[in-house]
Write a protein that holds these residues in place. Structure first.
Motif, short mmCIF file in Angstrom:
data_model
loop_
_atom_site.label_atom_id
_atom_site.label_comp_id
_atom_site.label_asym_id
_atom_site.label_seq_id
_atom_site.Cartn_x
_atom_site.Cartn_y
_atom_site.Cartn_z
N LEU A 32 -2.20 -7.76 5.03
CA LEU A 32 -1.44 -7.83 3.58
C LEU A 32 -1.39 -6.42 3.05
CD1 LEU A 32 -2.75 -11.03 2.33
CD2 LEU A 32 -0.53 -10.89 3.04
N ALA A 33 -0.34 -6.06 2.34
CA ALA A 33 -0.06 -5.05 1.34
C ALA A 33 -1.10 -5.03 0.21
CB ALA A 33 1.29 -5.17 0.61
N GLN A 34 -1.87 -3.75 0.05
CA GLN A 34 -2.84 -3.59 -1.14
C GLN A 34 -2.18 -2.56 -2.05
OE1 GLN A 34 -6.33 -1.89 1.09
NE2 GLN A 34 -5.65 -2.90 3.00
N ALA A 35 -3.01 -3.17 -3.32
CA ALA A 35 -2.47 -2.33 -4.40
C ALA A 35 -3.80 -2.11 -5.33
CB ALA A 35 -1.67 -2.95 -5.42
N LYS A 95 6.71 -3.77 -0.49
CA LYS A 95 5.61 -4.00 0.49
C LYS A 95 5.54 -3.00 1.56
CE LYS A 95 6.58 -8.44 1.82
NZ LYS A 95 6.53 -9.60 2.65
N LYS A 96 6.41 -2.69 2.10
CA LYS A 96 6.49 -1.61 3.03
C LYS A 96 5.96 -0.25 2.42
CE LYS A 96 9.35 1.05 6.39
NZ LYS A 96 10.54 1.14 7.06
N ARG A 97 6.39 0.01 1.26
CA ARG A 97 5.96 1.23 0.47
C ARG A 97 4.40 1.27 0.53
NH1 ARG A 97 10.61 2.60 1.49
NH2 ARG A 97 12.05 3.20 0.01
N LEU A 98 3.83 0.13 -0.05
CA LEU A 98 2.41 0.10 -0.25
C LEU A 98 1.55 -0.09 1.24
CD1 LEU A 98 2.41 -3.24 -2.73
CD2 LEU A 98 2.05 -0.74 -3.30
N LEU A 99 2.36 -0.69 2.22
CA LEU A 99 1.59 -0.49 3.42
C LEU A 99 1.25 0.79 3.80
CD1 LEU A 99 3.25 -3.66 5.11
CD2 LEU A 99 0.55 -3.63 4.61
N ASN A 100 2.21 1.67 3.41
CA ASN A 100 2.10 2.99 3.65
C ASN A 100 1.73 4.07 2.62
OD1 ASN A 100 3.37 3.06 6.54
ND2 ASN A 100 5.02 2.28 5.44
#
Length: 213
Positions: free
Chosen positions: A152-155, A183-188
């Motif tokens: 899952l994307a993390q913040a 989501k993609k931005r957060l994953l990277n």
């Protein structure tokens, strides 16, 4: 790089205290580049600031479910409180929003617990793995393990309830996000994990007293 904070509370939250000028200053002074306003069970202030400041403001809501708190992002309508976690997630998804889980596994701040999270895993988009007000009570390690397990994307988010509580904890991503790219931005992305000054932890109590009188 864009500094994004996905969890803040404005003056319309009973315990919040960031006003219009506060959000404007956070953006103008480059403490942050994109901010989600996630008031408790309301989106009207977020809508107002999005209209004023554009896509640098994400319309969000921290929703009280029967099983803990959940954040909806990129909302078009307010999500009612008092529903179950799965019902709340479905309402968020129905309007094209994203489901974010704030301070998971905590007890003092109504974090959603593991059995419930595993039941709604297909609905979760983002996990808040570091909360800027979670010193001593946060479950960051557990949240990180959970997010990694389910990819899952993390913040990292401030959960700021006042101006000075923001700008320390955030996530760095490569460009201003949309509902389809966040989501993609957060994953990277990368997490900036710094607790807010300890005195700012008093903001919610102070704001409740101030707003009462």
């Amino acid at each position: 790089m864009i500094k994004i904070d996905l969890h803040t509370h404005s003056i319309i939250s009973s315990d919040g205290g960031i006003g219009e000028s506060g959000y404007e200053r956070l953006l103008q002074d480059k403490f942050l580049d994109c901010i989600a306003i996630t008031d408790h069970n309301r989106i009207d202030f977020a809508e107002k600031m999005h209209k004023k400041l554009g896509d640098k403001i994400i319309i969000g809501e921290e929703i009280t479910t029967t099983e803990g708190e959940m954040i909806g992002l990129f909302l078009k309508e307010v999500v009612p409180s008092g529903l179950s976690a799965i019902e709340t997630a479905n309402v968020i998804k129905k309007q094209g929003g994203l489901v974010s889980i704030p301070h998971p596994f905590e007890t003092l701040r109504q974090g959603i617990q593991l059995p419930v999270l595993e039941q709604i895993i297909e609905k979760i988009d983002i996990v808040e793995v570091f909360n800027g007000r979670g010193k001593w009570r946060g479950k960051s390690d557990d949240a990180f393990i959970f997010a990694k397990k389910y990819h899952l994307a993390q913040a990292a988010s401030s959960d700021a309830h006042g101006y000075h509580g923001a700008g320390k904890t955030y996530t760095q991503i490569h460009s201003l996000p949309s509902v389809s790219t966040l989501k993609k931005r957060l994953l990277n992305g990368s997490l900036v994990k710094e607790y807010a000054p300890l005195w700012t932890f008093l903001y919610p109590s102070w704001n409740r007293m101030k707003n009462t009188f």
